[in-house]
Design a protein around this motif. Structure first.
Motif, PDB file in Angstrom:
ATOM      1  N   UNK A   6      11.985  12.569  15.418  1.00  0.00           N
ATOM      2  CA  UNK A   6      11.579  13.474  14.332  1.00  0.00           C
ATOM      3  C   UNK A   6      11.921  14.902  14.734  1.00  0.00           C
ATOM      4  N   UNK A   7      12.179  15.736  13.716  1.00  0.00           N
ATOM      5  CA  UNK A   7      12.477  17.144  13.978  1.00  0.00           C
ATOM      6  C   UNK A   7      11.163  17.909  13.937  1.00  0.00           C
ATOM      7  N   UNK A   8      10.842  18.557  15.045  1.00  0.00           N
ATOM      8  CA  UNK A   8       9.557  19.255  15.149  1.00  0.00           C
ATOM      9  C   UNK A   8       9.709  20.703  14.668  1.00  0.00           C
ATOM     10  N   UNK A   9       8.564  21.315  14.413  1.00  0.00           N
ATOM     11  CA  UNK A   9       8.520  22.693  13.934  1.00  0.00           C
ATOM     12  C   UNK A   9       8.114  23.587  15.102  1.00  0.00           C
ATOM     13  N   UNK A  10       8.765  24.732  15.238  1.00  0.00           N
ATOM     14  CA  UNK A  10       8.408  25.666  16.310  1.00  0.00           C
ATOM     15  C   UNK A  10       7.166  26.464  15.900  1.00  0.00           C
ATOM     16  N   UNK A  11       6.520  27.101  16.878  1.00  0.00           N
ATOM     17  CA  UNK A  11       5.361  27.936  16.536  1.00  0.00           C
ATOM     18  C   UNK A  11       5.728  29.014  15.514  1.00  0.00           C
ATOM     19  N   UNK A  12       6.998  29.442  15.520  1.00  0.00           N
ATOM     20  CA  UNK A  12       7.441  30.455  14.554  1.00  0.00           C
ATOM     21  C   UNK A  12       7.738  29.898  13.168  1.00  0.00           C
ATOM     22  N   UNK A  13       7.646  28.558  13.010  1.00  0.00           N
ATOM     23  CA  UNK A  13       7.805  27.967  11.684  1.00  0.00           C
ATOM     24  C   UNK A  13       9.199  27.440  11.386  1.00  0.00           C
TER      25      UNK A  13
END
Ligand code: MD3
Ligand code: FE
Length: 220
Positions: free
Chosen positions: A54-61
């Motif tokens: 899965x493609x995750x989201x960074x803390x920056x969105x």
């Protein structure tokens, strides 16, 4: 037959792969994973069946271009709250799949070959790059003990790895990595910046149109 020609037709066995030093603490073992490729692909299939990529989201969105999953006691995860290691897959709330024995054996053997005996990885991050996917320059600093090395195994399409310095401003070297290459990063290389250039499209006989990297770490 000259020794050079002989080397080109007889791939080195894992125990005797040529160790190519990249920098102090960083060693490339070209083709070190090839003798285990079938077992690695089998393990990979079992891991992704239990814990999908899965493609995750960074803390920056931002959604990362690289799709990821994990095996072993701990898995690297990113979301709006930050980067961390977690014992469960946030997608299923189940523990990450066990690290396949072929994965652990290869990582431990590569670390030993590079001068890090006793490596005991508790985390394996699986990164899948489709054409165009990349990793921007970063440091790996979510692990507790920077004394343990990181072992990286490249499978499938080739890629150009960026190997920078302690400072992000240092211009990185470009290191081509192919199917079966293993890199061990430890000691003074452990906190250097690194990344992966956008992967070019192609067709690998075993992995098709993607690159997969297995990254073994001691996280806890
Ligand atoms: C150099 N993955 O997941 S690890 C990562 O090809 C990551 O997917 C790379 O960087 C990939 O964080 C391969 C290569 C690596 C890891 C740690 C390092 C290189 C390193 C630490 C210091 C220097
Ligand atoms: Fe990294």
């Amino acid at each position: 037959m000259t020794p050079d020609l002989f080397e080109s037709v007889a791939p080195p066995l894992p125990g005797e792969a040529a160790a190519e030093p990249l920098a102090e603490g960083a060693v490339v073992l070209r083709g070190f994973a090839l003798p285990a490729e079938a077992a690695l692909l089998d393990g990979l299939q079992r891991v992704v069946a239990q814990a999908p990529l899965r493609r995750m989201v960074t803390p920056g969105g931002f959604t990362m271009s690289v799709a990821m999953t994990n095996c072993g006691a701990l898995g690297w995860v990113s979301d709006r709250r930050g980067y961390r290691y977690a014992p469960r897959d946030p997608g299923s709330a189940l523990p990450w799949p066990a690290m396949p024995q072929a994965f652990a054996r290869l990582a431990v053997a590569a670390a030993a070959r590079a001068g890090f005996p006793g490596f005991a990885p508790d985390a394996c991050l699986v990164n899948r790059y489709e054409p165009g996917a990349r990793l921007t320059l970063h440091q790996d600093r979510n692990e507790r003990d920077f004394g343990a090395p990181i072992v990286s195994v490249s499978l499938g399409l080739p890629a150009v790895f960026l190997f920078g310095g302690r400072e992000r401003s240092e211009r990185p070297r470009r290191i081509p990595l192919a199917h079966g290459d293993v890199v061990v990063w430890g000691g003074p290389a452990r906190l250097r910046h690194h990344g992966v250039m956008p992967v070019k499209s192609g067709d690998h006989p075993l992995l098709g149109g993607c690159r997969v990297n297995l990254t073994f770490r001691r996280a806890a």
